[in-house]
Motif scaffolding. Structure first.
Motif, PDB file in Angstrom:
ATOM      1  N   ASN A   1       0.812  -1.222   0.000  1.00  0.00           N
ATOM      2  CA  ASN A   1       0.000   0.000   0.000  1.00  0.00           C
ATOM      3  C   ASN A   1       0.846   1.275   0.000  1.00  0.00           C
ATOM      4  N   LEU A   2       2.141   1.155  -0.222  1.00  0.00           N
ATOM      5  CA  LEU A   2       3.007   2.328  -0.239  1.00  0.00           C
ATOM      6  C   LEU A   2       2.884   3.014  -1.596  1.00  0.00           C
ATOM      7  N   THR A   3       2.447   4.261  -1.584  1.00  0.00           N
ATOM      8  CA  THR A   3       2.271   5.010  -2.825  1.00  0.00           C
ATOM      9  C   THR A   3       3.500   5.879  -3.096  1.00  0.00           C
ATOM     10  N   LYS A   4       3.508   6.505  -4.255  1.00  0.00           N
ATOM     11  CA  LYS A   4       4.585   7.442  -4.602  1.00  0.00           C
ATOM     12  C   LYS A   4       4.659   8.571  -3.584  1.00  0.00           C
ATOM     13  N   GLY A   5       3.490   9.093  -3.172  1.00  0.00           N
ATOM     14  CA  GLY A   5       3.478  10.162  -2.180  1.00  0.00           C
ATOM     15  C   GLY A   5       4.044   9.703  -0.841  1.00  0.00           C
ATOM     16  N   HIS A   6       3.684   8.484  -0.424  1.00  0.00           N
ATOM     17  CA  HIS A   6       4.236   7.941   0.821  1.00  0.00           C
ATOM     18  C   HIS A   6       5.755   7.854   0.740  1.00  0.00           C
ATOM     19  N   ALA A   7       6.265   7.327  -0.371  1.00  0.00           N
ATOM     20  CA  ALA A   7       7.706   7.153  -0.523  1.00  0.00           C
ATOM     21  C   ALA A   7       8.433   8.497  -0.517  1.00  0.00           C
ATOM     22  N   ARG A   8       7.848   9.489  -1.161  1.00  0.00           N
ATOM     23  CA  ARG A   8       8.469  10.815  -1.174  1.00  0.00           C
ATOM     24  C   ARG A   8       8.498  11.408   0.231  1.00  0.00           C
ATOM     25  N   PHE A   9       7.430  11.163   0.990  1.00  0.00           N
ATOM     26  CA  PHE A   9       7.390  11.643   2.377  1.00  0.00           C
ATOM     27  C   PHE A   9       8.485  10.963   3.201  1.00  0.00           C
ATOM     28  N   LEU A  10       8.612   9.642   3.097  1.00  0.00           N
ATOM     29  CA  LEU A  10       9.637   8.915   3.844  1.00  0.00           C
ATOM     30  C   LEU A  10      11.039   9.378   3.447  1.00  0.00           C
ATOM     31  N   GLU A  11      11.254   9.575   2.154  1.00  0.00           N
ATOM     32  CA  GLU A  11      12.547  10.067   1.681  1.00  0.00           C
ATOM     33  C   GLU A  11      12.882  11.413   2.326  1.00  0.00           C
ATOM     34  N   SER A  12      11.915  12.319   2.318  1.00  0.00           N
ATOM     35  CA  SER A  12      12.126  13.645   2.887  1.00  0.00           C
ATOM     36  C   SER A  12      12.453  13.574   4.374  1.00  0.00           C
ATOM     37  N   ARG A  13      11.709  12.746   5.108  1.00  0.00           N
ATOM     38  CA  ARG A  13      11.923  12.648   6.554  1.00  0.00           C
ATOM     39  C   ARG A  13      13.263  12.001   6.880  1.00  0.00           C
ATOM     40  N   LEU A  14      13.664  10.978   6.130  1.00  0.00           N
ATOM     41  CA  LEU A  14      14.951  10.326   6.394  1.00  0.00           C
ATOM     42  C   LEU A  14      16.111  11.267   6.081  1.00  0.00           C
ATOM     43  N   ILE A  15      15.968  12.062   5.042  1.00  0.00           N
ATOM     44  CA  ILE A  15      16.998  13.057   4.739  1.00  0.00           C
ATOM     45  C   ILE A  15      17.096  14.066   5.878  1.00  0.00           C
ATOM     46  N   ALA A  16      15.955  14.534   6.361  1.00  0.00           N
ATOM     47  CA  ALA A  16      15.955  15.507   7.462  1.00  0.00           C
ATOM     48  C   ALA A  16      16.579  14.916   8.722  1.00  0.00           C
ATOM     49  N   LEU A  17      16.272  13.661   9.023  1.00  0.00           N
ATOM     50  CA  LEU A  17      16.854  13.016  10.203  1.00  0.00           C
ATOM     51  C   LEU A  17      18.361  12.862  10.056  1.00  0.00           C
ATOM     52  N   THR A  18      18.806  12.544   8.856  1.00  0.00           N
ATOM     53  CA  THR A  18      20.248  12.393   8.609  1.00  0.00           C
ATOM     54  C   THR A  18      20.964  13.725   8.777  1.00  0.00           C
ATOM     55  N   GLN A  19      20.361  14.784   8.262  1.00  0.00           N
ATOM     56  CA  GLN A  19      20.959  16.110   8.419  1.00  0.00           C
ATOM     57  C   GLN A  19      21.037  16.506   9.892  1.00  0.00           C
ATOM     58  N   ALA A  20      19.976  16.213  10.653  1.00  0.00           N
ATOM     59  CA  ALA A  20      19.957  16.572  12.069  1.00  0.00           C
ATOM     60  C   ALA A  20      20.947  15.756  12.878  1.00  0.00           C
ATOM     61  N   ALA A  21      21.118  14.468  12.516  1.00  0.00           N
ATOM     62  CA  ALA A  21      22.010  13.596  13.275  1.00  0.00           C
ATOM     63  C   ALA A  21      23.479  13.953  13.077  1.00  0.00           C
ATOM     64  N   ARG A  22      23.841  14.424  11.899  1.00  0.00           N
ATOM     65  CA  ARG A  22      25.222  14.838  11.591  1.00  0.00           C
ATOM     66  C   ARG A  22      26.217  13.707  11.833  1.00  0.00           C
ATOM     67  N   ARG A  23      25.810  12.502  11.554  1.00  0.00           N
ATOM     68  CA  ARG A  23      26.707  11.358  11.700  1.00  0.00           C
ATOM     69  C   ARG A  23      27.295  10.921  10.366  1.00  0.00           C
ATOM     70  N   ALA A  24      26.665  11.320   9.281  1.00  0.00           N
ATOM     71  CA  ALA A  24      27.090  10.867   7.960  1.00  0.00           C
ATOM     72  C   ALA A  24      27.072  12.019   6.972  1.00  0.00           C
ATOM     73  N   THR A  25      27.865  11.880   5.924  1.00  0.00           N
ATOM     74  CA  THR A  25      27.845  12.835   4.822  1.00  0.00           C
ATOM     75  C   THR A  25      26.703  12.462   3.892  1.00  0.00           C
ATOM     76  N   LEU A  26      25.851  13.427   3.583  1.00  0.00           N
ATOM     77  CA  LEU A  26      24.691  13.175   2.733  1.00  0.00           C
ATOM     78  C   LEU A  26      25.056  13.448   1.278  1.00  0.00           C
ATOM     79  N   ALA A  27      24.917  12.436   0.430  1.00  0.00           N
ATOM     80  CA  ALA A  27      25.309  12.563  -0.973  1.00  0.00           C
ATOM     81  C   ALA A  27      24.227  13.193  -1.830  1.00  0.00           C
ATOM     82  N   ASN A  28      23.020  13.353  -1.287  1.00  0.00           N
ATOM     83  CA  ASN A  28      21.938  13.952  -2.067  1.00  0.00           C
ATOM     84  C   ASN A  28      22.246  15.394  -2.428  1.00  0.00           C
ATOM     85  N   GLY A  29      21.988  15.763  -3.682  1.00  0.00           N
ATOM     86  CA  GLY A  29      22.207  17.137  -4.092  1.00  0.00           C
ATOM     87  C   GLY A  29      21.117  18.069  -3.603  1.00  0.00           C
TER      88      GLY A  29
END
Length: 305
Positions: free
Chosen positions: A111-139
């Protein structure tokens, strides 16, 4: 009857799909989440691509060591209607040469839609930026918040479950930085403050579940000993990231924020700017008791109970 208000226990099932701990793994949280995580080393990418799950709409992560900072990982987070096709593209992309592991998160009920996946992508990117444990390769870092209210609540729940599974599977890129524990938790007793005073600097720290946390405002020696090798690269990395900064005194550095270390000796070496035994260097604040003696006393107290 006493009702616990703390975190509840969870059962996470990790399945070794090919019978080896270094091959393809799947992970599920029993009875609470319809999601499923699949992890594979890049060397098994062909086997991962043969699985039916990767033809679905999914969010995925490419992870590997950062070639410019060996003490950190580098990750790329994405989403696709068919992760299989996207992973084939990434594998041929020289800019993605860093990754050696792949994580794919799908929905077991499809039941995962394109909108759901985009939301999860956005949130995981935000969590990665906040954690500052890894270098984010996303442009780019897309901010997607166009889901209906009910879907947003469901996806936030999924983000919580993914965040719970990631460290178990060996990924720390979205794990929040350590925080100072409550000074008086009934289940653990008062939190001890440790201090290290040496070579004209003073540092304070506490133990947390995520590591030994040196507190903001602590100071460290700027110029290390000539023989210093162990953890010198870690100190340089902290300077580069702005977590350790110069002060008006050219001989002293200051911690610009709380910083977690994997070991007491790593923390002590960065403060001392030289090779040093952290279990002896860190002492309980106000008592002078070395950490080694403090820990042994804690263990004896439990063993003799």
């Amino acid at each position: 009857m006493t009702i616990s208000t703390g975190p509840r226990g969870r059962t996470i099932r990790v399945f070794l799909a090919d019978g080896t701990p270094t091959g393809i793994l799947t992970a599920e949280i029993m009875a609470s989440w319809t999601g499923k995580a699949i992890v594979a080393p890049r060397s098994r990418l062909a086997d991962l691509l043969s699985r039916p799950e990767v033809t679905r709409t999914s969010v995925y992560v490419l992870s590997g060591p950062d070639p410019n900072d060996p003490l950190r990982s580098k990750v790329y987070i994405g989403e696709a209607d068919s992760v299989k096709a996207r992973l084939v593209q990434h594998n041929a992309d020289e800019a993605k040469d860093f990754f050696n592991r792949v994580l794919v998160v799908v929905s077991k009920d499809e039941n995962l839609t394109k909108g759901h996946a985009r939301f999860l992508e956005s949130r995981l990117i935000a969590l990665t930026q906040a954690a500052r444990r890894a270098t984010l390769a996303n442009g780019t870092a897309p901010d997607f918040n166009l889901l209906p209210e009910a879907d947003t609540a469901d996806m936030e729940f999924s983000v919580e479950q993914i965040s719970l599974i990631l460290p178990i599977l060996g990924f720390d890129f979205a794990q929040p930085q350590a925080t100072i524990p409550s000074p008086a938790r009934p289940e653990s007793g008062p939190t001890a403050i440790f201090e290290m005073k040496a070579v004209g600097v003073t540092a304070r720290a506490v133990e947390t579940e995520s590591g030994f946390l040196i507190l903001k405002g602590s100071t460290a020696r700027a110029n290390g000993t000539q023989s210093w090798e162990t953890y010198k690269g870690l100190r340089d990395s902290l300077l580069e990231r702005g977590q350790l900064v110069p002060t008006a005194d050219p001989n002293t550095l200051s911690f610009a924020e709380d910083v977690a270390f994997a070991s007491l000796s790593a923390a002590a070496a960065v403060v001392y700017a030289g090779n040093i035994n952290g279990r002896a260097a860190w002492k309980v604040e106000g008592t002078g008791q070395p950490y080694k003696d403090y820990q042994e006393a804690q263990i004896r107290h439990v063993a003799d109970a």
